[in-house]
Design a protein around this motif. Structure first.
Motif, short mmCIF file in Angstrom:
data_model
loop_
_atom_site.label_atom_id
_atom_site.label_comp_id
_atom_site.label_asym_id
_atom_site.label_seq_id
_atom_site.Cartn_x
_atom_site.Cartn_y
_atom_site.Cartn_z
N TYR A 43 1.01 12.32 -35.17
CA TYR A 43 0.94 11.20 -34.73
C TYR A 43 0.09 10.47 -35.05
O TYR A 43 -0.23 9.16 -35.30
CB TYR A 43 2.11 11.12 -34.45
N ALA A 44 -0.46 10.87 -34.22
CA ALA A 44 -2.64 11.02 -33.35
C ALA A 44 -3.10 10.86 -34.24
O ALA A 44 -4.04 10.13 -34.40
CB ALA A 44 -2.61 11.70 -32.28
N VAL A 45 -3.14 11.34 -35.47
CA VAL A 45 -4.48 11.48 -35.68
C VAL A 45 -3.97 10.61 -37.44
O VAL A 45 -3.10 11.51 -38.25
CB VAL A 45 -5.02 13.71 -36.86
N GLY A 46 -5.10 9.58 -37.53
CA GLY A 46 -4.91 8.54 -38.94
C GLY A 46 -5.49 7.95 -39.33
O GLY A 46 -6.69 8.63 -39.01
N LEU A 47 -5.62 7.55 -40.18
CA LEU A 47 -6.58 6.34 -41.33
C LEU A 47 -7.62 6.39 -39.85
O LEU A 47 -8.88 6.42 -40.37
CB LEU A 47 -6.25 5.16 -41.55
N GLY A 48 -7.61 6.03 -38.93
CA GLY A 48 -8.59 5.28 -37.95
C GLY A 48 -9.40 6.29 -37.85
O GLY A 48 -10.87 6.53 -37.52
N PHE A 298 -7.83 4.90 -26.47
CA PHE A 298 -6.72 4.35 -26.68
C PHE A 298 -5.80 4.37 -27.44
O PHE A 298 -4.96 4.90 -27.75
CB PHE A 298 -7.05 3.62 -25.18
N TYR A 299 -6.58 3.52 -28.60
CA TYR A 299 -5.64 3.53 -29.54
C TYR A 299 -5.80 4.26 -30.66
O TYR A 299 -4.63 4.35 -31.14
CB TYR A 299 -6.03 2.25 -30.64
N SER A 300 -6.38 5.20 -30.65
CA SER A 300 -6.56 6.68 -31.18
C SER A 300 -4.59 7.77 -31.54
O SER A 300 -4.87 7.72 -32.10
CB SER A 300 -7.53 7.33 -31.56
N GLY A 307 5.81 5.66 -29.50
CA GLY A 307 6.07 7.10 -30.29
C GLY A 307 5.79 8.56 -29.71
O GLY A 307 6.80 9.36 -29.64
N LEU A 308 4.84 8.12 -28.52
CA LEU A 308 4.87 9.59 -27.77
C LEU A 308 5.91 9.91 -27.09
O LEU A 308 6.29 11.00 -26.81
CB LEU A 308 3.81 9.32 -26.55
N GLY A 398 -2.05 8.95 -42.86
CA GLY A 398 -0.29 8.22 -43.15
C GLY A 398 0.46 8.35 -43.22
O GLY A 398 1.36 7.70 -41.88
N LEU A 399 1.16 8.99 -43.25
CA LEU A 399 2.60 9.91 -42.95
C LEU A 399 2.48 10.49 -41.40
O LEU A 399 4.27 9.99 -41.67
CB LEU A 399 3.01 10.37 -44.35
N GLY A 400 1.18 10.89 -41.54
CA GLY A 400 1.97 11.57 -40.45
C GLY A 400 2.50 10.99 -39.42
O GLY A 400 3.44 10.98 -38.16
N THR A 401 1.46 9.52 -39.47
CA THR A 401 1.61 8.43 -38.12
C THR A 401 2.92 7.44 -38.45
O THR A 401 3.50 7.16 -37.62
CB THR A 401 1.17 7.12 -38.07
N GLN A 402 3.27 7.26 -39.90
CA GLN A 402 4.25 6.69 -40.17
C GLN A 402 5.69 7.27 -39.69
O GLN A 402 6.52 6.71 -39.78
CB GLN A 402 4.64 6.53 -41.77
#
Length: 651
Positions: A43-48, A298-300, A307-308, A398-402
């Protein structure tokens, strides 16, 4: 005492309490704690982490940026992460149910839902484009390698040395020059084949945000695939997604490592990494660098998305979320730094090949993921293989965050309605939300879709997240009371929050959040895309999206005050802020201490179970009394015995 606390830290259980399974049979729990950690990392590790952090790092002083970045991680990132995890785990509720802590602030939960909805809509569109590039990489020659395609323009210049493949108009104009030299001379006018492939073929981009044009059917098909994959992985909620993350959260690190090893073996890779890491210490004194560091942390980490809280609500009550918050936060930031090596080693190689500075090939956002990096990959032997790996990594990130975004919405709906039917049919809710998300994402697959995607990315989850997070801190620490919350955490973990976190929650983190908000407002610039300037009406829509999540807070607050008991506004306000009687641990066995039910409550709760067993005995006693005091009874019109209507039966 210290030994007991240390034991509690290790196993996450209350010292002295026997270890047991406290499965929440109504909501369900994670299969094991690894599933929760992996899901939260995904969730935290995404495209950003891949397309934003490396760019911020080189723009803000290279290695010098690491100093403010890790300071913000310690004083803001980890404390807020721990706060949200402990909040959701203690109540075992989603982002709406947890606000029994202070019902007037339930609008914060609705704000989180609105933010997650916006992000979920456009985030899956980015994933679907990655799917499209992944499928297009299944070929012997990447379609964005050369300039001899129908969608290319006369300005196109490839970076691959192949004189036979150079665009004919360019070749005629530069017959006396080597292709590589002409690329350098015409660098300012040059458009790469990957950029033209992105703009003219994949997007077929229109000239204005209001000119939607046609739906890009290949992108629409990939969007359907993306939502179908997300639905399948969440078909049984956390029970199914918890198994999927063993692959989706770990395999991106395998791909990153493969790309890193390949990258550092290339000519010019060291120059790219030097550009990424060389510290410019004078920039540490620049407030903008600190603002970028705080915003990225903050955003990352995904704070204030809901979600958390949702993921932690499926933990067992005594899980050590303090340990988890530190592990996940540090993993997220380390991934960002590691991804920078992967990106800049390849970009350094490309800059070396073109004989230009690294800054001219560096980019961020979709420009990095779908233009700059894919172009660099065309220079490698067996380029389709590296392209497949890169886009597969983007899909998994991306899927992990989605997964968590969709689960946040579904859990909030199911917890709020709370009936047995909706809990049994949670899959139907998941399907409904997925279908709605797909339909709302269709406009983003049109020729103007990229304009709307960037508009949502810049406005839907910007300063609104900061406001939501700040109000959440104030509510928990000052409305509910920091002493009460510290006792709750101690009751759950077996040890109180460390002093450092107490100070951060009450003072430091809110101040940093306020700083981020002020920085965001001061640094605001109207959004642009390349040379396109967004019209005023579209910016108004962007601000409306940003405010739509924040406005939930005062609207629901006023509604709750109007429905609260009290003769004066002050009494109603006080009643609306007080914790709901049902606030606390979800399972009866954990409601101890000040959450232990009173004797009258125990009787009331036990009544439904007692009635079936003792109904016959009570009826027998009533019949016996009726016979003994037949002369003192009054027969009701419906045939039932009633001794209460007449206070003096003998009369």
């Amino acid at each position: 005492m210290e030994e007991k606390q240390f034991a509690g830290i290790l196993n996450g259980a209350v010292p002295g309490e026997p270890v047991k399974k406290d499965e929440n049979t109504r909501r369900g729990n994670w299969g094991n704690q690894i599933e929760f950690v992996l899901t939260s990392v995904g969730y935290a590790v995404g495209l950003g982490n891949v397309w934003r952090f490396p760019y911020l790092c080189y723009r803000n002083g290279g290695g010098a940026f690491m100093l403010p970045y890790f300071i913000m991680l310690v004083f803001c990132g980890i404390p807020l992460f721990f706060l949200e995890l402990s909040f959701g785990q203690f109540a075992s509720q989603g982002c709406l149910g947890v606000w029994k802590i202070s019902p007037m602030f339930k609008g914060v939960g609705y704000g989180m839902m609105v933010v997650s909805t916006y992000i979920g809509i456009y985030y899956n569109v980015v994933i679907c484009i990655a799917f499209y590039y992944f499928f297009m990489s299944m070929t012997n020659l990447l379609p964005w390698t050369y300039c001899n395609n129908p969608w290319n323009t006369p300005d196109c210049t490839g970076v691959v040395d192949s004189s036979s493949k150079i665009n004919s108009s360019l070749a005629n104009a530069t017959t006396s020059l080597v292709a590589g030299v002409s690329e350098v001379v015409n660098r300012t006018k040059r458009t790469s084949p990957s950029e033209e492939y992105w703009k003219h073929y994949v997007l077929n981009i229109s000239d204005d945000i209001g000119n939607f044009g046609e739906v890009r059917l290949p992108i629409l098909g990939c969007l359907a695939i993306s939502w179908f994959v997300v639905f399948l992985c969440l078909i049984r909620g956390v029970k199914s997604s918890g198994k999927v993350v063993y692959f989706t959260a770990t395999f991106p690190y395998v791909v990153l490592t493969i790309l890193f090893i390949r990258g550092i073996t290339l000519d010019g890779a060291i120059n790219g990494i030097k550009y990424y890491l060389t510290p410019q210490w004078q920039k540490v004194l620049d407030a903008k660098v600190w603002g970028d560091a705080a915003s990225q942390i903050f955003y990352s980490l995904g704070c204030a998305w809901g979600g958390l809280i949702t993921m932690a609500s499926y933990n067992k009550f005594h899980n050590n979320c303090f340990r988890d918050s530190i592990i996940i936060s540090i993993t997220n930031c380390a991934t960002s730094v590691y991804a920078g090596f992967v990106i800049f080693s390849i970009l350094g190689f490309m800059a070396h090949h073109l004989n230009v500075p690294v800054s001219e090939v560096a980019d961020h956002g979709p420009g990095l993921a779908f233009v700059a990096y894919p172009e660099a990959l065309t220079l490698l032997p067996i380029s389709p293989l590296w392209s497949l790996l890169f886009f597969f990594m983007l899909i998994l990130l991306g899927l992990g965050t989605q997964f968590c975004l969709l689960e946040t919405l579904v859990t909030a709906i199911v917890d709020e309605i709370g009936t047995d039917w909706i809990i049994r049919n949670k899959t139907v809710v998941t399907l409904s939300v997925a279908v709605a998300g797909f339909l709302l994402g269709v406009p983003l697959t049109t020729q103007a879709g990229i304009y709307w995607l960037l508009l949502m990315d810049n406005y839907a989850a910007s300063f609104s997240l900061v406001i939501i997070s700040c109000i959440m801190c104030i509510c928990i620490m000052y409305i509910y009371g920091h002493r009460n919350y510290f006792k709750d955490v101690e009751m759950m973990l077996g040890f109180p929050p460390p002093l450092f976190f107490k100070v951060c929650w009450r003072f430091i983190s809110p101040v940093i959040i306020t700083f981020i908000l002020i920085f965001t407002v001061i640094q605001y610039k109207p959004i642009t895309y390349n040379d396109y300037v967004y019209p005023g009406w579209s910016l108004a829509i962007g601000f409306a999206m940003a405010l739509s999540s924040v406005v939930c807070i005062p609207i629901y607050g006023l509604f709750k005050i109007s429905r609260s008991p009290g003769a004066t506004f002050r009494e109603r306000l006080k009643a609306a802020c007080q914790a709901h009687p049902k606030w606390g641990p979800a399972l009866r066995e954990h409601r101890t201490g000040r959450y232990a039910p009173m004797a009258s409550e125990e009787t009331a709760e036990a009544r439904p179970f007692k009635e079936k067993e003792e109904l016959k005995e009570e009826q027998k006693e009533e019949e016996k009394e009726k016979k003994e005091e037949i002369s003192l009874t009054i027969q009701g019109s419906n045939g039932s015995t009633n001794t209460h209507n007449n206070p003096n039966p003998s009369a």
